[in-house]
Scaffold this active site. Structure first.
Site, mmCIF file in Angstrom:
data_model
loop_
_atom_site.group_PDB
_atom_site.id
_atom_site.type_symbol
_atom_site.label_atom_id
_atom_site.label_comp_id
_atom_site.label_asym_id
_atom_site.label_seq_id
_atom_site.Cartn_x
_atom_site.Cartn_y
_atom_site.Cartn_z
ATOM 1 N N PRO A 94 0.827 -1.219 0.000
ATOM 2 C CA PRO A 94 0.000 0.000 0.000
ATOM 3 C C PRO A 94 0.855 1.259 0.000
ATOM 4 O O PRO A 94 0.912 1.978 0.978
ATOM 5 C CB PRO A 94 -0.818 -0.139 1.277
ATOM 6 N N CYS A 95 1.481 1.522 -1.088
ATOM 7 C CA CYS A 95 2.359 2.688 -1.158
ATOM 8 C C CYS A 95 1.551 3.963 -0.962
ATOM 9 O O CYS A 95 2.098 5.001 -0.624
ATOM 10 C CB CYS A 95 3.061 2.698 -2.502
ATOM 11 N N TYR A 96 0.269 3.886 -1.160
ATOM 12 C CA TYR A 96 -0.547 5.094 -1.005
ATOM 13 C C TYR A 96 -0.690 5.479 0.462
ATOM 14 O O TYR A 96 -1.128 6.558 0.780
ATOM 15 C CB TYR A 96 -1.916 4.870 -1.637
#
Length: 107
Positions: free
Chosen positions: A56-58
Site C-alpha cells: 500500500p504505497c498510497y
DNA sequence: GGGGTGACGCGTC
DNA sequence: CGACGCGCCACCC
C-alpha cells in the site's frame, strides 16, 4: 525464508505492515527499515513498487502528511481517494499525522 | 570505478 | 508564511 538483504525489500516489508486506517511517513519507513536517512531511497523504492496490490504505497506520505505529487497510479488525486477509502480524510491532499500516523505502539 | 538520479528531511534566507 | 539549497543513501548506467 527470504532474507531481505536488499534495502528495497526491507522497505517493502515495512510498508506492507502499515495497518489499514493509518499512514506512515517516508522517514518513518526508512527508520523502521534500518536507516532514517533512506527517506529518498524509500521514495524510489515505492516508485518501482513491484507489487502495488500488496504494498500500500498510497499509505506513505511525506513528513508533512501530504500525498505524493507524482503518484504513479493516476496522480496524487488517486492516492487521496485510496486513503479516504481506508477512512483517512485528506483535506487538501493532506493527512492529519497527529491522528492517523502509524504508531508501532498501538495505542 | 565514477557519475547522475530521486514519490525525502531539515535548516536557513 | 513561502521558497531555496544542501545533505543523505541506495540503485542504475
Amino acid at each position: 525464508m527470504e532474507h531481505t538483504e536488499n534495502t528495497f525489500e526491507r522497505i517493502y516489508e515495512v510498508v506492507r505492515q502499515i495497518p489499514k486506517g493509518t499512514v506512515a511517513t517516508y522517514g518513518q519507513i526508512a527508520a523502521l527499515a534500518g536507516n532514517k536517512r533512506w527517506s529518498r531511497v524509500v521514495g524510489f523504492a515505492l516508485h518501482v513498487n513491484p507489487d502495488p496490490e500488496g504494498i500500500p504505497c498510497y499509505r506513505v506520505v511525506n513528513r508533512l502528511g501530504e500525498v505524493s505529487a507524482a503518484f504513479a497510479f493516476g496522480g496524487g488525486n488517486r492516492q487521496i481517494e485510496l486513503l479516504e477509502e481506508d477512512g483517512i480524510p485528506c483535506p487538501g491532499g493532506r493527512v492529519d499525522l497527529s491522528k492517523y500516523q502509524w504508531r508501532k505502539r498501538a495505542f
